[in-house]
Motif scaffolding. Structure first.
Motif, PDB file in Angstrom:
ATOM      1  N   GLY A   1       5.145   5.306   6.661  1.00 47.92           N
ATOM      2  CA  GLY A   1       6.232   4.619   7.358  1.00 47.92           C
ATOM      3  C   GLY A   1       7.564   5.306   7.108  1.00 47.92           C
ATOM      4  N   ARG A   2       7.829   5.739   5.862  1.00 49.50           N
ATOM      5  CA  ARG A   2       9.085   6.456   5.572  1.00 49.50           C
ATOM      6  C   ARG A   2       9.127   7.807   6.286  1.00 49.50           C
ATOM      7  NH1 ARG A   2       7.912   4.403   0.388  1.00 49.50           N
ATOM      8  NH2 ARG A   2       7.011   6.420  -0.249  1.00 49.50           N
ATOM      9  N   THR A   3       7.977   8.456   6.447  1.00 49.67           N
ATOM     10  CA  THR A   3       7.936   9.753   7.149  1.00 49.67           C
ATOM     11  C   THR A   3       8.296   9.580   8.620  1.00 49.67           C
ATOM     12  OG1 THR A   3       6.227  10.547   5.625  1.00 49.67           O
ATOM     13  CG2 THR A   3       6.477  11.712   7.722  1.00 49.67           C
ATOM     14  N   LEU A   4       7.757   8.538   9.245  1.00 44.89           N
ATOM     15  CA  LEU A   4       8.108   8.289  10.635  1.00 44.89           C
ATOM     16  C   LEU A   4       9.593   7.978  10.780  1.00 44.89           C
ATOM     17  CD1 LEU A   4       5.056   6.154  11.852  1.00 44.89           C
ATOM     18  CD2 LEU A   4       5.545   8.556  12.334  1.00 44.89           C
TER      19      LEU A   4
ATOM     20  N   ARG B   1      -0.568   3.995  15.476  1.00 46.73           N
ATOM     21  CA  ARG B   1      -1.692   4.338  14.604  1.00 46.73           C
ATOM     22  C   ARG B   1      -1.482   3.785  13.175  1.00 46.73           C
ATOM     23  NH1 ARG B   1      -1.366   9.105  17.669  1.00 46.73           N
ATOM     24  NH2 ARG B   1       0.019  10.063  16.144  1.00 46.73           N
ATOM     25  N   LEU B   2      -0.232   3.804  12.759  1.00 48.00           N
ATOM     26  CA  LEU B   2       0.056   3.230  11.442  1.00 48.00           C
ATOM     27  C   LEU B   2      -0.231   1.717  11.426  1.00 48.00           C
ATOM     28  CD1 LEU B   2       1.207   3.625   8.583  1.00 48.00           C
ATOM     29  CD2 LEU B   2       3.476   3.190   9.520  1.00 48.00           C
ATOM     30  N   ALA B   3       0.098   1.042  12.534  1.00 51.92           N
ATOM     31  CA  ALA B   3      -0.193  -0.390  12.620  1.00 51.92           C
ATOM     32  C   ALA B   3      -1.692  -0.639  12.625  1.00 51.92           C
ATOM     33  CB  ALA B   3       0.450  -0.962  13.876  1.00 51.92           C
ATOM     34  N   GLU B   4      -2.451   0.256  13.286  1.00 53.27           N
ATOM     35  CA  GLU B   4      -3.903   0.095  13.266  1.00 53.27           C
ATOM     36  C   GLU B   4      -4.472   0.274  11.869  1.00 53.27           C
ATOM     37  OE1 GLU B   4      -5.390   2.853  16.078  1.00 53.27           O
ATOM     38  OE2 GLU B   4      -4.611   1.786  17.843  1.00 53.27           O
ATOM     39  N   ARG B   5      -3.870   1.161  11.118  1.00 53.84           N
ATOM     40  CA  ARG B   5      -4.321   1.346   9.736  1.00 53.84           C
ATOM     41  C   ARG B   5      -3.976   0.137   8.842  1.00 53.84           C
ATOM     42  NH1 ARG B   5      -1.525   6.695   8.003  1.00 53.84           N
ATOM     43  NH2 ARG B   5      -2.400   6.032   5.975  1.00 53.84           N
TER      44      ARG B   5
ATOM     45  N   LEU C   1       3.237  14.152   7.178  1.00 51.00           N
ATOM     46  CA  LEU C   1       2.449  13.304   8.059  1.00 51.00           C
ATOM     47  C   LEU C   1       0.965  13.403   7.741  1.00 51.00           C
ATOM     48  CD1 LEU C   1       4.178  14.004  11.478  1.00 51.00           C
ATOM     49  CD2 LEU C   1       4.200  11.832  10.209  1.00 51.00           C
ATOM     50  N   PRO C   2       0.199  12.342   8.020  1.00 49.51           N
ATOM     51  CA  PRO C   2      -1.257  12.458   7.889  1.00 49.51           C
ATOM     52  C   PRO C   2      -1.800  13.420   8.939  1.00 49.51           C
ATOM     53  CG  PRO C   2      -0.604  10.263   8.657  1.00 49.51           C
ATOM     54  CD  PRO C   2       0.643  11.001   8.347  1.00 49.51           C
ATOM     55  N   GLU C   3      -3.046  13.802   8.769  1.00 47.60           N
ATOM     56  CA  GLU C   3      -3.613  14.876   9.585  1.00 47.60           C
ATOM     57  C   GLU C   3      -3.545  14.554  11.071  1.00 47.60           C
ATOM     58  OE1 GLU C   3      -5.092  18.553  10.267  1.00 47.60           O
ATOM     59  OE2 GLU C   3      -4.457  17.685   8.344  1.00 47.60           O
ATOM     60  N   GLU C   4      -3.909  13.354  11.463  1.00 48.77           N
ATOM     61  CA  GLU C   4      -3.927  12.993  12.876  1.00 48.77           C
ATOM     62  C   GLU C   4      -2.530  13.027  13.474  1.00 48.77           C
ATOM     63  OE1 GLU C   4      -5.558   9.359  15.740  1.00 48.77           O
ATOM     64  OE2 GLU C   4      -5.629   9.188  13.538  1.00 48.77           O
ATOM     65  N   ASP C   5      -1.539  12.503  12.774  1.00 50.36           N
ATOM     66  CA  ASP C   5      -0.178  12.505  13.292  1.00 50.36           C
ATOM     67  C   ASP C   5       0.414  13.911  13.311  1.00 50.36           C
ATOM     68  OD1 ASP C   5      -0.357   9.753  13.517  1.00 50.36           O
ATOM     69  OD2 ASP C   5       0.594   9.340  11.586  1.00 50.36           O
ATOM     70  N   ARG C   6       0.059  14.699  12.314  1.00 49.98           N
ATOM     71  CA  ARG C   6       0.576  16.076  12.291  1.00 49.98           C
ATOM     72  C   ARG C   6       0.057  16.871  13.482  1.00 49.98           C
ATOM     73  NH1 ARG C   6      -0.917  18.973   7.037  1.00 49.98           N
ATOM     74  NH2 ARG C   6       0.267  17.180   6.227  1.00 49.98           N
ATOM     75  N   THR C   7      -1.179  16.637  13.856  1.00 47.08           N
ATOM     76  CA  THR C   7      -1.743  17.336  15.025  1.00 47.08           C
ATOM     77  C   THR C   7      -0.971  16.977  16.290  1.00 47.08           C
ATOM     78  OG1 THR C   7      -3.931  17.326  13.977  1.00 47.08           O
ATOM     79  CG2 THR C   7      -3.837  17.699  16.366  1.00 47.08           C
TER      80      THR C   7
ATOM     81  N   ASP D   1       0.838  -1.187   0.000  1.00 51.88           N
ATOM     82  CA  ASP D   1       0.000   0.000   0.000  1.00 51.88           C
ATOM     83  C   ASP D   1       0.884   1.252   0.000  1.00 51.88           C
ATOM     84  OD1 ASP D   1      -1.619   2.239   1.502  1.00 51.88           O
ATOM     85  OD2 ASP D   1      -3.096   0.777   0.785  1.00 51.88           O
ATOM     86  N   LYS D   2       0.677   2.115  -1.006  1.00 51.69           N
ATOM     87  CA  LYS D   2       1.555   3.272  -1.166  1.00 51.69           C
ATOM     88  C   LYS D   2       1.445   4.250  -0.007  1.00 51.69           C
ATOM     89  CE  LYS D   2       1.615   3.050  -6.209  1.00 51.69           C
ATOM     90  NZ  LYS D   2       1.333   3.764  -7.472  1.00 51.69           N
ATOM     91  N   GLU D   3       0.229   4.515   0.489  1.00 53.30           N
ATOM     92  CA  GLU D   3       0.054   5.463   1.589  1.00 53.30           C
ATOM     93  C   GLU D   3       0.708   4.949   2.863  1.00 53.30           C
ATOM     94  OE1 GLU D   3      -1.170   8.467   1.582  1.00 53.30           O
ATOM     95  OE2 GLU D   3      -1.459   8.361  -0.593  1.00 53.30           O
TER      96      GLU D   3
END
Length: 786
Positions: free
Chosen positions: A184-187, A304-308, A239-245, A177-179
């Motif tokens: 994962g690379r951003t983290l 959160r990434l693992a939950e996704r 980062l996605p919105e939730e992580d950026r917050t 999955d690209k997203e």
């Protein structure tokens, strides 16, 4: 070019494959397609399982190691910067925690689940981490001994270990999955930013221990702060919105805000001027709390990434069930349908094939044979229609019905045509045979009336040609499948049979006749055996040089009577001998074509008629030997053996009654022509063998007055001259032996006038020939005397 070649060669090979092979290839390709689709789906699940195994066995054990290395690095730099020479308890405890984390990491590398989940590149990067950790032990000793004093040199071994850990993180299996993969690379980039903050803290620990900024340390600090702020800002923007917050809250926290303020103060401070504007303890507490909070935010983002990932894993499982389970059911159904369809198709094709074989192997030959025997054939009854259904195979079957009707009709027409041709050949042969027989009768009358030796010689030549023409006519009769008209009621001596065959050979003077034994041939086979031997002897004479001779011999054997005809020509190749023997043993049906082998065909038909075996083999003299084996039922022993003087020697003729009455020597040419004429009438040829091959025949001189026959002297070549009747016993001269004639000639009655004219002609020719021979011998003797 290779693609074009494959496109051309592949279909060509597949086009020639059987139906079963094509269906099998279709099933295999369908199975492979399903396996590929299932593997594509399964690979995602395998990737998830592998990522989970790598995270559990590699990433998680490495995170404590990374944190402990960062702490040990800070304490080591602070100790070296303060000038301490003894390792304090705090540093020893920190090193112990680092070694414990290192041991746990090394243990995780030996797990079997990691070996299955990780690829070779990841394992190699993990081994590099262990190598760098080994080098750290040497660096510790150098630092403790005081050989390393600069902050950069102290930090280098720790930085190398930490950099190897991040390279290992880069080799961790990515998600399809690209997203998910991007997050994962951003983290991972944020984790690297945290490492820059930890290096910044370690650098300041050394500065605080010295109490002053040096030019190099200040520049390094400014550079590290700039890189940290830039990489963090770049990573947070992805980062996605939730992580950026969550990261925004962390950046706005009191500890993070205080760290940025102190960084700004330290950046603005000039190196080497007065005390530092920031308290060391305050800096330590603020950076430590900032690093801890940043680690917590990063771990929370990872959770959160693992939950996704869970919904993705569920989707993978669902696709696996659909592609694997339902696809497998579809493949199984396709295989079952293909197998049943193939069986039905092959059964119909097999039925069509059997019908074609039956038509070609049984029906057509049977129809042709029956038509050849003159039977009327109904094509409709002989070729019933076959029912193959109404599908495509049935349409092919209907076309085959039309084909077999046409084939049988054409075969019937061709058989009728061949029978008509055979009838034409038979009719022409019978007519030719009748004409030749009339010609022989006319020649016979002319020979009896003729007294001129030269004219008689020419008549004998015509007589010989007519006999050969009769054999050619009989060849046509044999080719037409009928039997020649010449038959005999009584048995005939074998030597006379062979002489009769020689009478039908053009160059008969080159044939040496060996003793044949006291054997007779039954009358029903005389004509065919004479014909067979004439064909074989003619072939032997024709295909051998004119200066060579052909030898004919015969003897009784366990399985009958064998006659061997041996020439000394060029011979035949082994493959030609095999082909000729096969053709004779199994004669094919006569065709209009292939006239070059008509002699072999005639021989094979004549041999087949009486069960005679004819075999060709190589001669030790370089030519060819033909072995003719007559079965026991065709040969008989003569009841009364012949007198010794009357037994034919090799090459010596047995004279008819008319010749036995001659009283003077005859010339060789006259003897030869007389023998040819006598052979036609008596069906026994008495050839003069070439004088070079004749052996002198001793005889006792006869009393004067009992016989006018004079002994032969010498031929022009110096050999003794053979004189017919020279050794004839007196008793035989008084009573002429019976001359064998055919059925027609047995019934031929001549008047006394005809017999007197014939005898007078023979006597005149004999006297003239002997006179000329005596003159010739006299001229060759020295002094002209005999």
């Amino acid at each position: 070019m290779l693609t074009a070649l494959f496109r051309w060669v592949g279909p060509m090979r597949f086009r020639n494959a059987s139906v079963r092979s094509k269906i099998t290839a279709l099933i295999v390709s369908l199975t492979l397609l399903w396996a590929f689709a299932a593997w594509v789906t399964l690979r995602e699940g395998v990737n998830l399982i592998g990522a989970a195994a790598v995270d559990a066995q590699l990433v998680e054990p490495s995170e404590p190691l990374l944190v402990e290395l960062q702490r040990e690095r800070r304490q080591t730099i602070a100790r070296v910067g303060g000038g301490a020479r003894i390792v304090d308890k705090a540093l020893r405890d920190q090193r112990a925690r680092t070694d414990a984390a290192r041991a746990e990491f090394a243990t995780s590398l030996d797990s079997s689940s990691l070996a299955l989940a990780a690829d070779d590149a990841l394992i190699a990067r993990a081994r590099d981490v262990l190598d760098e950790l080994t080098k750290l032990d040497t660096a510790r000793k150098s630092i403790d001994s005081g050989r390393v004093g600069a902050s950069q040199a102290v930090a280098a071994p720790y930085n190398n270990v930490i950099d190897s850990l991040y390279r290992m993180y880069d080799s961790v299996a990515a998600f399809d999955d690209k997203e998910i993969a991007k997050d994962g690379r951003t983290l991972s980039e944020i984790s690297r930013s945290r490492e820059l903050l930890a290096r910044e803290d370690a650098l300041m620990a050394g500065v605080f221990a010295r109490g002053v900024f040096t030019g190099d340390s200040h520049a390094e600090f400014v550079s590290t702060v700039g890189i940290f702020r830039y990489t963090l800002a770049e990573a947070m923007s992805k980062l996605p919105e939730e992580d950026r917050t969550a990261y925004d809250r962390w950046t706005k926290s009191a500890h993070a805000t205080r760290v940025r303020a102190m960084e700004q103060q330290l950046i603005q401070h000039e190196s080497g001027t007065g005390p530092l504007p920031v308290d060391a303890e305050e800096w330590r507490k603020a950076t430590e709390s900032t690093l801890t909070d940043m680690q917590a935010v990063t771990l929370a983002a990872g959770d959160r990434l693992a939950e996704r990932i869970v919904p993705i894993a569920v989707g993978v499982v669902v696709r696996l069930l659909l592609a694997g389970g339902l696809g497998l059911l579809a493949v199984i159904a396709s295989i079952v349908l293909s197998i049943t369809t193939t069986r039905q198709l092959l059964a119909q094709l097999r039925k069509l094939r059997d019908a074609a074989h039956e038509l070609s192997d049984e029906r057509l030959p049977n129809v042709v044979e029956r038509i050849g025997h003159g039977e009327v054939v109904d094509v409709t009854k002989e070729v019933p229609d076959l029912d193959f259904g109404d599908d495509e195979i049935g349409q092919v079957g209907q076309a085959f019905n039309t084909v077999q009707h046409t084939a049988v009709s054409v075969a019937a027409e061709q058989a009728e045509l061949r029978r008509s041709i055979r009838d034409i050949l038979l009719s022409l042969a019978r007519r030719t045979q009748g004409l030749v027989q009339r010609q022989l009768s006319v020649l016979d009358v002319m020979e009896r009336r003729e007294t001129d030796p030269e004219e008689l010689k020419e008549l004998f030549r015509l007589d010989h040609l007519a006999i050969r023409m009769r054999r050619n006519a009989e060849n046509l009769i044999v080719l037409s499948g009928s039997s020649p008209a010449r038959t005999w009621r009584r048995s005939v001596p074998m030597v006379d049979v062979v002489r009769g065959a020689l009478a039908e050979v053009e160059d008969y003077t080159r044939v040496t006749l060996m003793p044949m034994g006291d054997v007779v041939l039954v009358g029903r086979a005389v004509g065919d055996v004479i014909h067979l031997l004439a064909e074989v002897i003619e072939n032997a004479v024709s295909f051998s040089p004119p200066y060579t001779s052909v030898q004919v011999s015969g003897q009784l054997v366990a399985n009958g009577y064998v006659i061997e005809i041996e020439d000394r020509g060029l011979g035949m190749k082994p493959e030609d001998l095999d082909a000729a023997n096969e053709r004779i043993a199994d004669p094919p049906e006569f065709r209009i074509t292939g006239t070059a082998r008509l002699g072999l065909y005639v021989v094979s038909r004549l041999a087949e008629r009486h069960g005679i075996q004819v075999v060709l083999k190589s001669s030790p003299y370089g030519g060819t030997t033909v072995v003719v084996l007559l079965p026991p039922e065709l040969v008989e022993q003569e009841e009364t053996p012949k007198p010794p003087d009357d037994t034919p020697r090799a090459g010596l003729p047995r004279r008819p009654t008319a010749v036995a009455t001659a009283t003077r020597p005859a010339s060789a040419e006259n003897v030869r022509t007389l023998n040819v004429a006598s052979s036609r009438r008596a069906l026994t040829l008495q050839p003069d063998v070439p004088q070079e091959q004749a052996a002198p025949v001793p005889r006792e001189p006869e009393p004067e007055g009992e016989s006018d026959v004079k002994p032969a002297e010498f031929t022009p070549s110096g050999l003794p001259l053979r004189v017919p009747q020279a050794n004839l016993a007196p008793a035989l001269r008084e009573e002429a032996p019976a001359v064998l004639t055919s059925d027609k000639e047995d019934d031929d009655e001549r008047s006394p006038e005809e017999i007197r004219a014939m005898m007078g002609s023979l006597q005149s020719g004999t006297r003239l020939g002997r006179t000329e021979a005596a003159k010739l011998i006299e001229d060759q003797q020295p002094g002209g005397s005999t």
